[in-house]
Enzyme design. Structure first.
Site, PDB file in Angstrom:
ATOM      1  N   ASP A   1       0.766  -1.350   0.082  1.00 20.80           N
ATOM      2  CA  ASP A   1      -0.065  -0.053   0.100  1.00 20.80           C
ATOM      3  C   ASP A   1       0.830   1.308  -0.032  1.00 20.80           C
ATOM      4  O   ASP A   1       0.443   2.436   0.384  1.00 20.80           O
ATOM      5  CB  ASP A   1      -0.919   0.162   1.426  1.00 20.80           C
TER       6      ASP A   1
ATOM      7  N   GLY B   1       1.388   1.736  -7.394  1.00 19.24           N
ATOM      8  CA  GLY B   1       0.606   1.867  -8.595  1.00 19.24           C
ATOM      9  C   GLY B   1       1.167   3.042  -9.432  1.00 19.24           C
ATOM     10  O   GLY B   1       1.155   3.326 -10.372  1.00 19.24           O
TER      11      GLY B   1
ATOM     12  N   ALA C   1      -3.523  -8.082  -4.082  1.00 19.41           N
ATOM     13  CA  ALA C   1      -2.786  -6.727  -3.971  1.00 19.41           C
ATOM     14  C   ALA C   1      -3.877  -5.922  -5.053  1.00 19.41           C
ATOM     15  O   ALA C   1      -4.577  -6.534  -5.728  1.00 19.41           O
ATOM     16  CB  ALA C   1      -1.281  -6.920  -4.782  1.00 19.41           C
TER      17      ALA C   1
ATOM     18  N   HIS D   1      -3.928  -1.630  -6.902  1.00 17.28           N
ATOM     19  CA  HIS D   1      -3.396  -0.388  -7.236  1.00 17.28           C
ATOM     20  C   HIS D   1      -4.519   0.473  -7.563  1.00 17.28           C
ATOM     21  O   HIS D   1      -5.434   0.280  -8.243  1.00 17.28           O
ATOM     22  CB  HIS D   1      -2.366  -0.451  -8.264  1.00 17.28           C
TER      23      HIS D   1
ATOM     24  N   THR E   1       2.814 -12.455   3.202  1.00 12.63           N
ATOM     25  CA  THR E   1       1.979 -12.914   2.004  1.00 12.63           C
ATOM     26  C   THR E   1       2.654 -14.336   1.800  1.00 12.63           C
ATOM     27  O   THR E   1       3.586 -14.737   2.555  1.00 12.63           O
ATOM     28  CB  THR E   1       2.080 -11.872   0.945  1.00 12.63           C
TER      29      THR E   1
ATOM     30  N   THR F   1      -7.370  -1.129  -1.537  1.00  9.91           N
ATOM     31  CA  THR F   1      -8.085  -1.105  -2.870  1.00  9.91           C
ATOM     32  C   THR F   1      -8.984  -2.477  -2.767  1.00  9.91           C
ATOM     33  O   THR F   1      -9.809  -2.578  -3.526  1.00  9.91           O
ATOM     34  CB  THR F   1      -7.012  -0.853  -3.938  1.00  9.91           C
ATOM     35  N   THR F   2      -8.251  -3.587  -2.437  1.00  9.73           N
ATOM     36  CA  THR F   2      -8.872  -4.876  -2.658  1.00  9.73           C
ATOM     37  C   THR F   2      -9.756  -5.250  -1.445  1.00  9.73           C
ATOM     38  O   THR F   2     -10.800  -5.772  -1.991  1.00  9.73           O
ATOM     39  CB  THR F   2      -7.738  -5.918  -2.604  1.00  9.73           C
TER      40      THR F   2
ATOM     41  N   GLY G   1     -10.886  -3.122   1.250  1.00  7.98           N
ATOM     42  CA  GLY G   1     -11.828  -2.022   1.706  1.00  7.98           C
ATOM     43  C   GLY G   1     -11.480  -1.922   3.201  1.00  7.98           C
ATOM     44  O   GLY G   1     -12.097  -1.192   3.946  1.00  7.98           O
TER      45      GLY G   1
END
Length: 429
Positions: A13, A17, A39, A41, A238, A300-301, A303
């Site tokens: 984060d 992007g 992930a 962007h 991850t 983004t993914t 919320g």
């Protein structure tokens, strides 16, 4: 340099992007090489938002070719929807987007296993996105997973029937779960394969040829170094390698002298999900920051709101070393505009001893004492500034202090979410 790796230096984060979007204007090729749709962007171009989960953000430039490499794991449902949205916005994809046949495929049982495993862990849950990425990588390592090459192959039915049987047995044994229909998954994913087949190409060979020809290539990293499966804050990490070497490995690119790395970091720290955040703000400090949604600190993914902390120099120094970073990009400097005092963590203490690096054991992270220095805030607007000389004096001091502590030049400073709200100090591609 023909090759540039864009790597996040924190817990993801960081604004990679936007950095990829900016450098892609000069790139021939942009490739995403690891991770999956866990992930994301967000790119803002002239006020319009674009959300990406799998497709490289370089796709917004009509002259740029985009690849998704063999180190990724792909959920066809998510990718097909992303393709649909881009086509709806008028983005041309034909002969511009190519998928590696070596990328593994996420199936519904991967998502269900992800969800059930997190639920079973209770308070010790990692805080995954529940997208099935980890279980898919588990099957890859166990050598039972299926790849895009299998999805469009003549023996797909035989392979998926066998895999569903294995995963149903796992679901029943571990979670008393009824499992999934082999026929339904076969028919659904057979259709997905037909939709994705036109995009599948020998990406790794095309990439190697492009490097030999001296074409400019951007390697788009997912997540951040501190989420690396080996070197991150394990087990709160991850499921793939997020260092520069892992990003290159996901594209089957070996060590090269003509590939540079730019490390992206926020002007402060954030983390989503569970796991340590040594410089986390206390309640009083948090009230000085704007609301999370106002400053776009929502994933983004997923919320989910991100936790906030002060900038962590020992952690950044560690990440810089792991990824052989040659230049830096600082994002979200403008979020600090209203603060009267800004703190920088310049060191750690653990049981009274100074640490040069973050410790490897999770329980030691919980006992870290950050060592801070403070500088006066600038308390004036930096948003939208595009000239370094026009930054407030204290803001420049903050930037210069970070450069001095890390020993690496900052090439780019983001002063807002839009593509144009950027200070470009020197070229990196």
């Amino acid at each position: 340099m023909p090759g540039l790796v864009v790597v996040g230096l924190q817990w993801g984060d960081e604004g990679k992007g936007k950095v990829v979007d900016i450098v892609s204007s000069r790139a021939n090729i942009v490739i995403r090489t690891q991770g999956g749709n866990n992930a994301g962007h967000t790119i803002i171009v002239f006020g319009k938002e674009h959300h990406f989960h799998l497709i490289p953000s370089g796709i917004l430039y009509p002259q740029t070719i985009c690849y998704i490499g063999g180190g990724t794991v792909i959920d066809p449902i998510v990718l097909i929807e992303e393709l649909r949205l881009l086509e709806h916005e008028g983005v041309i994809l034909k002969n511009r987007l190519f998928l590696s046949p070596y990328a593994h495929v996420i199936f519904p049982f991967h998502r269900e296993l992800d969800r059930l495993a997190e639920k079973r862990k209770g308070e010790s849950a990692i805080g995954t996105t529940g997208r099935g990425v980890g279980p898919c990588y588990v099957d890859k390592a166990a050598r039972i997973g299926l790849r895009l090459a299998d999805l469009v192959g003549v023996s797909f039915k035989e392979k998926i029937v066998d895999l569903v049987a294995i995963k149903n047995e796992e679901l029943r044994a571990l979670y008393d779960h009824a499992g999934f229909s082999q026929e339904e998954i076969y028919l659904s994913y057979l259709n997905f394969g037909k939709k994705l087949a036109p995009f599948i190409a020998p990406v790794e060979l095309l990439l190697a040829q492009a490097l030999q020809e001296g074409k400019k290539i951007v390697f788009e990293g997912a997540h951040g170094v501190m989420l690396d499966l080996t070197y991150g804050t394990y087990p709160f990490v991850t499921s793939c390698s997020t260092c520069a070497s892992g990003i290159l490995g996901g594209a089957s690119i070996g060590p090269r002298m003509d590939v540079q790395t730019i490390g992206v970091f926020k002007a402060y720290s954030t983390r989503v999900g569970n796991g340590p955040l040594p410089t986390a703000l206390n309640e009083k400090e948090r009230r000085q920051f704007p609301d999370s949604r106002t400053i776009r600190e929502v994933g983004t993914t997923t919320g989910r709101e991100r936790r906030l902390g002060w900038i962590d120099i020992p952690l950044l120094r560690y990440a810089v070393s792991l990824s052989s970073v040659s230049s830096l990009a600082m994002t979200k400097l403008d979020i600090l505009d209203s603060l009267p005092v800004i703190r920088l963590c310049t060191g750690y203490r653990l049981h009274g001893e100074k640490l040069k690096w973050p410790p490897p054991r999770t329980e030691e992270w919980q006992n870290i004492e950050p060592v801070y220095e403070e500088i006066a805030g600038w308390q004036s607007a930096t948003r939208g500034i595009t000239d370094l000389k026009k930054l407030p004096k204290q803001a420049r001091r903050y930037v210069e202090r970070i450069e001095a502590l890390l020993g690496i030049p900052i090439a780019l400073i983001s002063t807002g979410p839009d593509r144009e709200q950027t200070i470009l100090i020197h070229d990196v591609l």
